[in-house]
Design a protein around this motif. Structure first.
Motif, PDB file in Angstrom:
ATOM      1  N   ARG A  92       0.830  -1.198   0.000  1.00  0.00           N
ATOM      2  CA  ARG A  92       0.000   0.000   0.000  1.00  0.00           C
ATOM      3  C   ARG A  92       0.874   1.262   0.000  1.00  0.00           C
ATOM      4  O   ARG A  92       0.562   2.244  -0.663  1.00  0.00           O
ATOM      5  CB  ARG A  92      -0.908  -0.066   1.231  1.00  0.00           C
ATOM      6  CG  ARG A  92      -1.515   1.215   1.747  1.00  0.00           C
ATOM      7  CD  ARG A  92      -2.716   1.651   0.951  1.00  0.00           C
ATOM      8  NE  ARG A  92      -3.158   2.977   1.352  1.00  0.00           N
ATOM      9  CZ  ARG A  92      -2.479   4.099   1.157  1.00  0.00           C
ATOM     10  NH1 ARG A  92      -1.305   4.039   0.554  1.00  0.00           N
ATOM     11  NH2 ARG A  92      -2.955   5.248   1.538  1.00  0.00           N
ATOM     12  N   ALA A  93       1.983   1.207   0.701  1.00  0.00           N
ATOM     13  CA  ALA A  93       2.885   2.353   0.748  1.00  0.00           C
ATOM     14  C   ALA A  93       3.590   2.565  -0.589  1.00  0.00           C
ATOM     15  O   ALA A  93       4.003   3.668  -0.924  1.00  0.00           O
ATOM     16  CB  ALA A  93       3.918   2.170   1.864  1.00  0.00           C
ATOM     17  N   LEU A  94       3.714   1.477  -1.324  1.00  0.00           N
ATOM     18  CA  LEU A  94       4.424   1.551  -2.596  1.00  0.00           C
ATOM     19  C   LEU A  94       3.488   1.938  -3.745  1.00  0.00           C
ATOM     20  O   LEU A  94       3.932   2.317  -4.830  1.00  0.00           O
ATOM     21  CB  LEU A  94       5.065   0.183  -2.872  1.00  0.00           C
ATOM     22  CG  LEU A  94       6.089   0.049  -3.979  1.00  0.00           C
ATOM     23  CD1 LEU A  94       7.240   1.013  -3.748  1.00  0.00           C
ATOM     24  CD2 LEU A  94       6.615  -1.376  -4.045  1.00  0.00           C
ATOM     25  N   PRO A 132       1.428   4.515  -4.543  1.00  0.00           N
ATOM     26  CA  PRO A 132       1.484   5.801  -5.251  1.00  0.00           C
ATOM     27  C   PRO A 132       2.614   5.857  -6.259  1.00  0.00           C
ATOM     28  O   PRO A 132       2.408   6.244  -7.416  1.00  0.00           O
ATOM     29  CB  PRO A 132       1.712   6.813  -4.124  1.00  0.00           C
ATOM     30  CG  PRO A 132       1.243   6.138  -2.897  1.00  0.00           C
ATOM     31  CD  PRO A 132       1.472   4.685  -3.091  1.00  0.00           C
ATOM     32  N   LEU A 133       3.775   5.414  -5.833  1.00  0.00           N
ATOM     33  CA  LEU A 133       4.921   5.469  -6.735  1.00  0.00           C
ATOM     34  C   LEU A 133       4.687   4.571  -7.940  1.00  0.00           C
ATOM     35  O   LEU A 133       4.956   4.949  -9.083  1.00  0.00           O
ATOM     36  CB  LEU A 133       6.188   5.045  -5.986  1.00  0.00           C
ATOM     37  CG  LEU A 133       7.450   5.046  -6.836  1.00  0.00           C
ATOM     38  CD1 LEU A 133       7.736   6.449  -7.349  1.00  0.00           C
ATOM     39  CD2 LEU A 133       8.634   4.516  -6.044  1.00  0.00           C
ATOM     40  N   VAL A 146       1.978   3.733  -9.287  1.00  0.00           N
ATOM     41  CA  VAL A 146       1.007   4.333 -10.210  1.00  0.00           C
ATOM     42  C   VAL A 146       1.682   5.439 -11.019  1.00  0.00           C
ATOM     43  O   VAL A 146       1.522   5.522 -12.237  1.00  0.00           O
ATOM     44  CB  VAL A 146      -0.197   4.895  -9.428  1.00  0.00           C
ATOM     45  CG1 VAL A 146      -1.044   5.786 -10.326  1.00  0.00           C
ATOM     46  CG2 VAL A 146      -1.042   3.755  -8.882  1.00  0.00           C
ATOM     47  N   LEU A 147       2.456   6.267 -10.345  1.00  0.00           N
ATOM     48  CA  LEU A 147       3.086   7.391 -11.036  1.00  0.00           C
ATOM     49  C   LEU A 147       4.054   6.936 -12.112  1.00  0.00           C
ATOM     50  O   LEU A 147       4.141   7.552 -13.166  1.00  0.00           O
ATOM     51  CB  LEU A 147       3.822   8.282 -10.027  1.00  0.00           C
ATOM     52  CG  LEU A 147       2.888   9.138  -9.170  1.00  0.00           C
ATOM     53  CD1 LEU A 147       3.700   9.975  -8.206  1.00  0.00           C
ATOM     54  CD2 LEU A 147       2.011  10.022 -10.045  1.00  0.00           C
ATOM     55  N   VAL A 148       4.788   5.862 -11.833  1.00  0.00           N
ATOM     56  CA  VAL A 148       5.749   5.421 -12.843  1.00  0.00           C
ATOM     57  C   VAL A 148       5.179   4.283 -13.687  1.00  0.00           C
ATOM     58  O   VAL A 148       5.886   3.745 -14.533  1.00  0.00           O
ATOM     59  CB  VAL A 148       7.094   4.993 -12.216  1.00  0.00           C
ATOM     60  CG1 VAL A 148       7.724   6.164 -11.496  1.00  0.00           C
ATOM     61  CG2 VAL A 148       6.893   3.830 -11.277  1.00  0.00           C
ATOM     62  N   GLY A 149       3.924   3.922 -13.432  1.00  0.00           N
ATOM     63  CA  GLY A 149       3.288   2.895 -14.255  1.00  0.00           C
ATOM     64  C   GLY A 149       4.029   1.577 -14.223  1.00  0.00           C
ATOM     65  O   GLY A 149       4.264   0.961 -15.240  1.00  0.00           O
ATOM     66  N   HIS A 150       4.416   1.134 -13.041  1.00  0.00           N
ATOM     67  CA  HIS A 150       5.250  -0.047 -12.912  1.00  0.00           C
ATOM     68  C   HIS A 150       4.629  -1.014 -11.916  1.00  0.00           C
ATOM     69  O   HIS A 150       4.465  -0.681 -10.761  1.00  0.00           O
ATOM     70  CB  HIS A 150       6.647   0.384 -12.446  1.00  0.00           C
ATOM     71  CG  HIS A 150       7.689  -0.666 -12.646  1.00  0.00           C
ATOM     72  ND1 HIS A 150       7.669  -1.848 -11.962  1.00  0.00           N
ATOM     73  CD2 HIS A 150       8.789  -0.705 -13.440  1.00  0.00           C
ATOM     74  CE1 HIS A 150       8.702  -2.569 -12.339  1.00  0.00           C
ATOM     75  NE2 HIS A 150       9.399  -1.898 -13.243  1.00  0.00           N
ATOM     76  N   ARG A 151       4.290  -2.235 -12.370  1.00  0.00           N
ATOM     77  CA  ARG A 151       3.691  -3.212 -11.461  1.00  0.00           C
ATOM     78  C   ARG A 151       4.690  -4.291 -11.084  1.00  0.00           C
ATOM     79  O   ARG A 151       4.540  -4.975 -10.088  1.00  0.00           O
ATOM     80  CB  ARG A 151       2.487  -3.904 -12.116  1.00  0.00           C
ATOM     81  CG  ARG A 151       1.392  -2.982 -12.514  1.00  0.00           C
ATOM     82  CD  ARG A 151       0.484  -2.662 -11.330  1.00  0.00           C
ATOM     83  NE  ARG A 151      -0.201  -1.407 -11.558  1.00  0.00           N
ATOM     84  CZ  ARG A 151      -1.184  -1.241 -12.435  1.00  0.00           C
ATOM     85  NH1 ARG A 151      -1.598  -2.265 -13.130  1.00  0.00           N
ATOM     86  NH2 ARG A 151      -1.730  -0.081 -12.605  1.00  0.00           N
ATOM     87  N   VAL A 182       7.406  -4.307  -9.816  1.00  0.00           N
ATOM     88  CA  VAL A 182       8.116  -4.163  -8.551  1.00  0.00           C
ATOM     89  C   VAL A 182       7.440  -4.965  -7.440  1.00  0.00           C
ATOM     90  O   VAL A 182       8.096  -5.455  -6.534  1.00  0.00           O
ATOM     91  CB  VAL A 182       8.239  -2.669  -8.170  1.00  0.00           C
ATOM     92  CG1 VAL A 182       6.882  -2.073  -7.871  1.00  0.00           C
ATOM     93  CG2 VAL A 182       9.180  -2.486  -6.993  1.00  0.00           C
ATOM     94  N   ARG A 217       4.722   8.720 -16.677  1.00  0.00           N
ATOM     95  CA  ARG A 217       6.032   8.461 -16.114  1.00  0.00           C
ATOM     96  C   ARG A 217       7.065   9.463 -16.620  1.00  0.00           C
ATOM     97  O   ARG A 217       7.880   9.980 -15.879  1.00  0.00           O
ATOM     98  CB  ARG A 217       6.453   7.040 -16.500  1.00  0.00           C
ATOM     99  CG  ARG A 217       7.787   6.607 -15.965  1.00  0.00           C
ATOM    100  CD  ARG A 217       8.164   5.278 -16.573  1.00  0.00           C
ATOM    101  NE  ARG A 217       8.622   5.459 -17.955  1.00  0.00           N
ATOM    102  CZ  ARG A 217       8.766   4.449 -18.813  1.00  0.00           C
ATOM    103  NH1 ARG A 217       8.474   3.213 -18.457  1.00  0.00           N
ATOM    104  NH2 ARG A 217       9.204   4.685 -20.023  1.00  0.00           N
ATOM    105  N   LEU A 232       8.307   5.472   0.995  1.00  0.00           N
ATOM    106  CA  LEU A 232       8.467   4.238   1.745  1.00  0.00           C
ATOM    107  C   LEU A 232       9.267   4.558   3.005  1.00  0.00           C
ATOM    108  O   LEU A 232      10.415   4.990   2.913  1.00  0.00           O
ATOM    109  CB  LEU A 232       9.194   3.193   0.897  1.00  0.00           C
ATOM    110  CG  LEU A 232       8.347   2.653  -0.250  1.00  0.00           C
ATOM    111  CD1 LEU A 232       9.181   1.744  -1.139  1.00  0.00           C
ATOM    112  CD2 LEU A 232       7.132   1.915   0.271  1.00  0.00           C
TER     113      LEU A 232
END
Ligand SMILES: Nc1ncnc2c1ncn2[C@@H]1O[C@H](COP(=O)(O)OP(=O)(O)O)[C@@H](O)[C@H]1O
Ligand SMILES: [Mg+2]
Lengths: 723, 239
Positions: free
Chosen positions: A632-634, A636-637, A639-644, A646, B84, B97
């Motif tokens: 959950r903490a990860l 926002p990031l 979503v912003l960088v469009g990366h799943r 990770v 992005r 984080l």
């Protein structure tokens, strides 16, 4: 009415709260699985009571009513219980001889067999067919139905001896069947008591299921806590909060309990076989106990919402991200003492000469110490590996390794608990399995004897007369020779063997009187088991039946030129010619003792694997809940960088690797700790360790996939919130 | 500051949800190096507007052109890539984080965007130094609120975005820290040549921007003349 409407609404709020909260899928699944596991564990416990109760009922219905009769020939029924080795274990052979028509046959037997006939249980018949010796006890007629067996898989035979083979002097007089006390024959002799079964089920099923319930009750509580806090702020009382909690857990609990009820129902119509242990469940007993079985399921279904309500953390101050519970999991001294305990367990006993209770004490101290301090060592290891991961992640630019490493460093407890519970569970179960399989010295020696000489030598004992013995010896299969075995049990023990020239030649002795060649392995074993190890064996040329009639104890059967005897054929000859004969390999009674440990060991193994699986599941679910918060903490990031990706990479390090490693470390530590026990003859079943290992790997992959998917899905649904 | 290049151009955006028309023919244009503050009553749709700008919510009508591309017409994948490469965002609570160091938090955004490792760490270090965040190994959770928001800004800037969005970036801060972070934030457009849109309910913060707009009835008006009905938007929402 109004009150009721309020509660219905609160219940609905609870359900909505469950659906809306984060980690909802995990909580739902955990609650469902926990209820299912708890209900089934409770049902298994009740089923155990049902089966033992059924054993009691049927066991006493077939127990002979012993009566004292002055003249045995005038007794209504003669009974003699004997044993025979079938399929590597000792089975009951009950010799019966009804006099006159007044006595009903034992339960499960339709009509009395005629002299020379035998009634077999299905399982025994199958074993005999496998040994190619179906008519060993006589002509098989019909079979003992389930009403006459304690459990459907019991091995039992009722044999009516041919008239010439009756031995009234050694038989007990009875009036019929059915007594208050259970019969002594059947498989009950090798059966662990109900308390042992209860202990096993409580330790290996109920306890892990309860742990899973606790984990499930506490998982994904954040969203729920908010609503309940809101309710409290609005002035809702405890009862209202309980209703909300119950409403939230209702659906998964109902589904889990229903699934368990379905499984229970499946066992009712007909006998099911429990896999692995190969135990046939008597459906009759389960049907008789059906109300209790379903009550157990219901009790579990009620216990889970109760746990959810009781374990609901109210009034806990904020969920900070600061590491908690540090002292408990990173205590250095604890971590360092673990290898010391391991050394004590594996090497300590060697320092003591001999065995005995001190040996065991040192070993147990080492094992308990190792398993108790292992979590601290694991926590230290998790921290260290976390730091390594962070370094690797930074050096090679691997986001997954970096974030998982940081998580491990900041909160080693979460991962350490996961690894430690799996490792300790595997360690404990292995120890229990080892103890169940632990043989005593005589059993180990008997096994060694059997490994050395196999079936090359058999002893036959019975209350036969000269004529019967002679007939038996004549009836022996081709190449088998009989000798009379005489053991002088005065201070100076000596062993004497009497046989004809052919029999003496089979032992490589001259045809006359001689001292045996001490190099012959068969005679060595004979000396060891009958002569206290120091006796001489003398061989004489004589007629064995004649010697037997005087003082010899039994016949010894050997084979020309050594090699294994056709045991089945020798036994058939024995049962054809001798009254209630006992044919076995040297030290056979100890081999039976060892064989009797097999079934309990299989149960330990079976329930142990399930128990470890449940505990691992609970630990993984707990870890997964934490990973979801982390994800959950990860979000926002990501979503912003469009990366799943990770999330998948992070879960590899946060879930997959720890769980898979836990299985491997657990097996490794168990192997290590087991060494002193296996050296003493305990059997560490490889398939057992392999299943534990595979189980951990499967759970690892499953939870990795689950964790990655749900955090990725959670991120996909994430929207920035600010006011 | 000259607005030589338009980085954000919103025209006639309509967004309706749950029967409410939140954005009603909204226009907005932001140039590179320009900062725009948006204020408005709670529930007026400020956050919703930012989500439309990010492409997380698709408006029912109108165009949103970010760095020359109309993002309302982009497919999911292209939209993700465009977001992005051209957008950064600062959240009210940072959304960093907590276990990672500021450097790692910042570099992570670059790494996940496919920037080579060496560049990612070097850029992050440079940004953090410029923004005055200590570069030790302290986890972000243990930093002060101001340092955390600076890190959040650094993370929003690491991919050299054309447009930086911020939703109540100072909402969780107090007094002097708030001013200090606001000063830093509004220096960003000039320093990095990007556009900045800040949503805030604090007029003092909004006052630091190049342009201060007010959202009401689904449209943006110049905050000075934010009276319904007046068409005058001197220097306000340009089309
Ligand atoms: N997905 C949604 N469903 C229903 N209502 C929504 C949704 N998103 C936003 N709203 C409503 O739109 C209004 C504007 O929300 P928001 O943009 O967060 O306002 P602001 O940020 O200006 O306070 C709120 O009244 C909110 O309830
Ligand atoms: Mg808002």
């Amino acid at each position: 009415m109004n009150m009721l409407a309020t509660y219905v609404r609160l219940f609905a709020i609870g359900r909505a709260a469950g659906r809306g909260s984060e980690g909802h899928g995990l909580r739902f699944t955990s609650l469902l699985c926990a209820t299912f596991a708890l209900a089934l564990a409770a049902a298994v416990l009740v089923a155990g009571f049902a089966v033992y109760d059924g054993r009691e009922l049927r066991g006493s219905a077939r127990a002979p009513q012993y009566v004292g009769v002055a003249d045995p020939d005038r007794a209504p029924l003669l009974v003699q219980v004997a044993y025979d080795d079938v399929g590597g274990a000792q089975r009951s052979i009950v010799f019966v001889d009804p006099r006159g028509g007044g006595v009903a046959p034992p339960p499960g037997v339709e009509r009395w067999p005629a002299p020379g006939e035998a009634v077999l249980s299905k399982a025994l018949r199958a074993d005999l067919v496998r040994e190619d010796s179906l008519d060993r006890y006589g002509k098989p007629v019909g079979s003992i139905s389930e009403a006459g067996l304690e459990v459907p898989g019991e091995r039992l035979a009722y044999v009516r001896p041919a008239s010439g083979l009756l031995d009234p002097g050694n038989m007990t007089t009875a009036a019929g069947f059915g007594a208050d006390e259970r019969s002594v024959f059947g498989d009950r002799e090798s059966l662990p008591p109900l308390s042992a079964f209860t202990f096993l089920v409580v330790g290996m099923l109920l306890f892990p299921a309860a742990v899973l319930v606790v984990v499930a009750a506490r998982s994904g509580a954040a969203g729920r806590d908010r609503r309940v806090a809101l309710l409290r702020a609005l002035g809702a009382g405890t009862r209202a909060r309980v209703v909300v909690n119950v409403g939230e857990a209702a659906l998964p609990v109902a589904l889990g309990a229903s699934a368990a009820a379905v499984v229970v129902s499946l066992a009712l119509p007909s006998n099911l076989t429990v896999p692995v242990v190969d135990f046939v469940l008597p459906a009759t007993d389960l049907r008789r106990w059906a109300p209790a079985l379903f009550a157990a399921v219901l009790a579990a279904a009620l216990a889970v919402p109760a746990a959810v309500t009781l374990l609901h953390r109210t009034g806990r101050a904020g969920h900070g991200t600061r590491p908690r519970a540090r002292n408990r999991f990173t205590s250095r001294r604890m971590a360092w003492s673990c290898p010391v305990f391991l050394l004590v367990a594996t090497r300590g006993p060697d320092l003591l000469t001999g065995g005995g209770s001190l040996w065991f004490l040192v070993y147990v101290c080492g094992v308990v110490g190792t398993l108790a301090t292992l979590p601290a060592l694991i926590a230290a290891g998790v921290s260290a590996l976390g730091r390594l991961l962070v370094r690797l992640g930074n050096r090679h630019g691997r986001p997954g390794a970096l974030i998982a490493g940081r998580r491990a460093v900041a909160q080693p407890g979460v991962t350490a608990r996961l690894v430690a519970s799996v490792v300790v569970a595997i360690g404990l179960v292995t120890q229990i399995q080892l103890n169940t399989s632990l043989l005593n010295d005589a059993m180990i020696a008997a096994k060694a004897t059997h490994e050395r000489i196999g079936d090359s030598m058999l002893t036959v004992s019975s209350a036969a007369d000269q004529r019967q013995n002679r007939a038996f010896l004549r009836d022996l299969p081709e190449g088998a020779q009989g000798l009379a075995l005489e053991v002088e049990s005065s201070d100076n023990r000596s062993i004497a063997l009497y046989g004809d020239c052919a029999a003496l030649r089979a032992l490589n002795a001259p045809c006359g009187t001689s001292t045996a060649d001490p190099a012959d392995p068969r005679l060595q074993e004979l000396t060891a088991w009958f002569g206290g190890g120091a006796a001489d064996v003398t061989l004489h040329r004589a007629d064995p039946p004649e010697r037997l009639a005087r003082e010899a104890e039994r016949l010894l059967i050997v084979r020309d030129g050594g090699g294994d005897l056709p045991v089945g054929e020798v036994k058939e000859a024995a049962f054809r010619n001798l009254p209630a004969p006992q044919v076995m390999v040297v030290a056979g009674e100890w081999l039976f003792g060892a064989a009797e440990l097999r079934d309990p060991a299989a149960w330990t193994l079976f329930l142990g694997v399930i128990g470890v699986g449940l505990l691992a599941f609970a630990a993984a679910a707990n870890n997964l809940g934490d990973f979801l918060r982390f994800g959950r903490a990860l979000a926002p990031l990501s979503v912003l960088v469009g990366h799943r990706g990770v999330f998948y990479a992070g879960a590899v390090w946060a879930i997959l690797v720890p769980l898979a490693a836990a299985g491997a470390v657990g097996v490794l530590v168990s192997l290590w700790l087991a060494a002193p026990m296996t050296a003493k003859g305990a059997v560490l079943t490889w398939s057992f360790l392999a299943s534990l290992l595979v189980l951990a790997q499967i759970l690892a992959v499953l939870f990795w996939w689950w964790g990655s998917r749900s955090t990725a899905a959670q991120a996909a649904g994430w929207r920035p919130t600010a006011d | 500051m000259e607005t030589d290049r338009i980085v954000l151009s919103v025209s006639d955006v309509r967004y309706e949800i749950a029967g409410r028309l939140l954005l009603d023919g909204l226009d907005l244009s932001v140039g590179a190096g320009e900062s725009v503050a948006i204020t408005g009553p709670s529930g007026s749709g400020k956050s919703t507007l930012l989500m439309c700008l990010l492409g997380l919510v698709r408006p029912q009508g109108g165009r949103i052109v970010v760095a020359g591309v109309d993002i309302t017409r982009l497919r999911e994948r292209a939209l993700n890539r465009h977001r992005r490469d051209h957008m950064g965002m600062v959240f009210q609570f940072g959304e960093l984080l907590p276990e990672l160091t500021p450097l790692e938090n910042t570099a992570l955004a670059a790494l996940l965007s496919g920037v080579p490792r060496r560049t990612a760490y070097a850029d992050a270090e440079e940004l953090l130094t410029t923004l005055g965040v200590p570069l030790g190994g302290t986890p972000t959770a243990e930093l002060s609120g101001g340092e955390r928001q600076r890190t959040a800004v650094a993370r929003a800037l690491i991919n050299r975005p054309s447009l930086v969005l911020a939703d109540e970036p100072t909402g969780a801060l107090d007094g002097s820290t708030r001013d200090e972070v606001a000063r830093m934030l509004f220096s960003v457009p000039r320093q990095w040549g990007c556009g900045l849109v800040v949503v805030t309910h604090d007029p003092a913060i909004a006052g630091r921007s190049d342009r201060h707009l007010h959202l009401s009835r689904g449209r943006l008006n110049d905050a000075g003349t934010a009276l319904p009905g007046t068409g005058s938007t001197a220097g306000g929402a340009i089309r």
